[in-house]
Design a protein around this motif. Structure first.
Motif, PDB file in Angstrom:
ATOM      1  N   ARG A 120       9.624  14.805  -6.859  1.00 49.72           N
ATOM      2  CA  ARG A 120       9.921  15.558  -5.775  1.00 49.72           C
ATOM      3  C   ARG A 120       9.169  15.699  -4.684  1.00 49.72           C
ATOM      4  O   ARG A 120       9.467  15.668  -3.491  1.00 49.72           O
ATOM      5  N   ALA A 121       7.725  15.231  -4.789  1.00 49.19           N
ATOM      6  CA  ALA A 121       6.865  15.054  -3.588  1.00 49.19           C
ATOM      7  C   ALA A 121       7.125  13.817  -2.890  1.00 49.19           C
ATOM      8  O   ALA A 121       7.177  14.002  -1.680  1.00 49.19           O
ATOM      9  N   ARG A 122       7.665  12.833  -3.565  1.00 47.96           N
ATOM     10  CA  ARG A 122       7.786  11.640  -3.006  1.00 47.96           C
ATOM     11  C   ARG A 122       9.108  11.654  -2.198  1.00 47.96           C
ATOM     12  O   ARG A 122       9.116  11.260  -1.019  1.00 47.96           O
ATOM     13  N   ASP A 123      10.080  12.400  -2.813  1.00 46.12           N
ATOM     14  CA  ASP A 123      11.474  12.820  -1.907  1.00 46.12           C
ATOM     15  C   ASP A 123      11.077  13.525  -0.593  1.00 46.12           C
ATOM     16  O   ASP A 123      11.435  13.183   0.471  1.00 46.12           O
ATOM     17  N   LEU A 124      10.230  14.442  -0.645  1.00 47.57           N
ATOM     18  CA  LEU A 124       9.918  15.258   0.327  1.00 47.57           C
ATOM     19  C   LEU A 124       9.186  14.531   1.330  1.00 47.57           C
ATOM     20  O   LEU A 124       9.394  14.500   2.723  1.00 47.57           O
ATOM     21  N   VAL A 144       0.827  -1.230  -0.168  1.00 49.03           N
ATOM     22  CA  VAL A 144      -0.135   0.008   0.073  1.00 49.03           C
ATOM     23  C   VAL A 144       0.793   1.134   0.078  1.00 49.03           C
ATOM     24  O   VAL A 144       0.540   2.105  -0.736  1.00 49.03           O
ATOM     25  N   LYS A 145       1.823   1.323   0.692  1.00 48.98           N
ATOM     26  CA  LYS A 145       2.808   2.398   1.055  1.00 48.98           C
ATOM     27  C   LYS A 145       3.372   2.488  -0.578  1.00 48.98           C
ATOM     28  O   LYS A 145       3.381   3.776  -1.077  1.00 48.98           O
ATOM     29  N   ASP A 146       3.754   1.709  -1.062  1.00 46.43           N
ATOM     30  CA  ASP A 146       4.719   1.518  -2.464  1.00 46.43           C
ATOM     31  C   ASP A 146       3.517   2.334  -3.623  1.00 46.43           C
ATOM     32  O   ASP A 146       3.920   3.016  -4.386  1.00 46.43           O
ATOM     33  N   LYS A 147       2.203   1.996  -3.506  1.00 50.36           N
ATOM     34  CA  LYS A 147       1.454   2.430  -4.452  1.00 50.36           C
ATOM     35  C   LYS A 147       1.109   3.980  -4.009  1.00 50.36           C
ATOM     36  O   LYS A 147       0.983   4.652  -5.016  1.00 50.36           O
ATOM     37  N   PHE A 148       1.266   4.293  -3.028  1.00 48.48           N
ATOM     38  CA  PHE A 148       0.881   5.846  -2.660  1.00 48.48           C
ATOM     39  C   PHE A 148       2.380   6.546  -3.338  1.00 48.48           C
ATOM     40  O   PHE A 148       2.107   7.288  -4.021  1.00 48.48           O
ATOM     41  N   LEU A 149       3.245   5.707  -3.135  1.00 45.22           N
ATOM     42  CA  LEU A 149       4.586   6.628  -3.279  1.00 45.22           C
ATOM     43  C   LEU A 149       4.744   6.422  -4.632  1.00 45.22           C
ATOM     44  O   LEU A 149       5.277   7.546  -5.340  1.00 45.22           O
ATOM     45  N   GLU A 150       4.384   5.497  -5.650  1.00 44.48           N
ATOM     46  CA  GLU A 150       4.686   5.547  -6.985  1.00 44.48           C
ATOM     47  C   GLU A 150       3.693   6.520  -7.910  1.00 44.48           C
ATOM     48  O   GLU A 150       3.883   6.762  -8.929  1.00 44.48           O
ATOM     49  N   ASN A 151       2.439   6.856  -6.896  1.00 45.03           N
ATOM     50  CA  ASN A 151       1.828   7.772  -7.548  1.00 45.03           C
ATOM     51  C   ASN A 151       2.060   9.223  -7.165  1.00 45.03           C
ATOM     52  O   ASN A 151       1.213  10.201  -7.609  1.00 45.03           O
ATOM     53  N   MET A 152       3.353   9.621  -6.645  1.00 45.13           N
ATOM     54  CA  MET A 152       3.506  10.797  -6.438  1.00 45.13           C
ATOM     55  C   MET A 152       4.592  11.329  -7.243  1.00 45.13           C
ATOM     56  O   MET A 152       5.205  10.392  -7.837  1.00 45.13           O
ATOM     57  N   SER A 153       4.777  12.535  -7.548  1.00 44.48           N
ATOM     58  CA  SER A 153       5.879  13.110  -8.299  1.00 44.48           C
ATOM     59  C   SER A 153       7.174  12.674  -7.669  1.00 44.48           C
ATOM     60  O   SER A 153       7.020  12.478  -6.558  1.00 44.48           O
TER      61      SER A 153
END
Length: 178
Positions: free
Chosen positions: A128-132, A117-126
């Motif tokens: 830059r947003a994912r890094d922040l 679930v965490k990966d699904k959220f992260l892969e759908n962020m830009s």
């Protein structure tokens, strides 16, 4: 609605099936002398039945239950779609959901979430947003389980609202898409 449809479609039941059912029930209650009842039904069972019924039936039953008992309807919805189910969202729906969630709510929810679930959220962020977000997630100290659950429930409330508005699709087990 679903029950009425199933009962309506029954014509005949073989006597052998009824005899077998009678045997099973008899065995269930006579083998264990201490057993006065058997576990059956409940919110989880009802949620599973609704989850695998068609969306029209699901909507009409939930609406009817909501008119009778709002807290029961909420319990059914909570059991039908859990935070884990968000890992099954399509990318467009996940991105729409992420836009409606503040990081302060998402951080505790994902801190206690399953990796998929965490990966699904992260892969759908830009990127830059994912890094922040990952920096904020790492900086976050230990979080109480109750806070994780509270955040996840709030995210599910947002997801159900977006689904009601037609902005995302919460796919249940019985739905197919083209």
């Amino acid at each position: 609605g679903d029950i009425v449809a199933r009962v309506s479609s029954l014509d005949k039941i073989k006597p052998s099936a009824m005899s077998r059912l009678e045997e099973v029930l008899h065995d269930q209650f006579t083998k264990d002398k201490n057993s006065n009842s058997a576990a059956f039904g409940g919110v989880k069972t009802a949620s599973q039945i609704l989850k695998f019924s068609g969306s029209e039936v699901e909507s009409s039953v939930l609406k009817a239950v909501n008119e009778l008992d709002k807290s029961l309807a909420e319990s059914l919805e909570e059991n039908m779609f859990t935070f884990m189910n968000l890992g099954d969202l399509d990318n467009k729906s996940m991105q729409a959901l992420i836009r409606d969630i503040e990081n302060e709510l998402l951080i505790p929810a994902l801190k206690g979430a399953d990796e998929s679930v965490k990966d699904k959220f992260l892969e759908n962020m830009s990127e830059r947003a994912r890094d922040l977000f990952l920096d904020d997630l790492e900086a976050q100290g230990p979080i109480r389980i109750s806070e994780v659950e509270k955040s996840q429930k709030e995210i599910m409330r947002i997801a159900r609202k977006l689904a009601e508005d037609g902005e995302i699709i919460l796919a249940s087990g019985g739905n197919e898409f083209v």
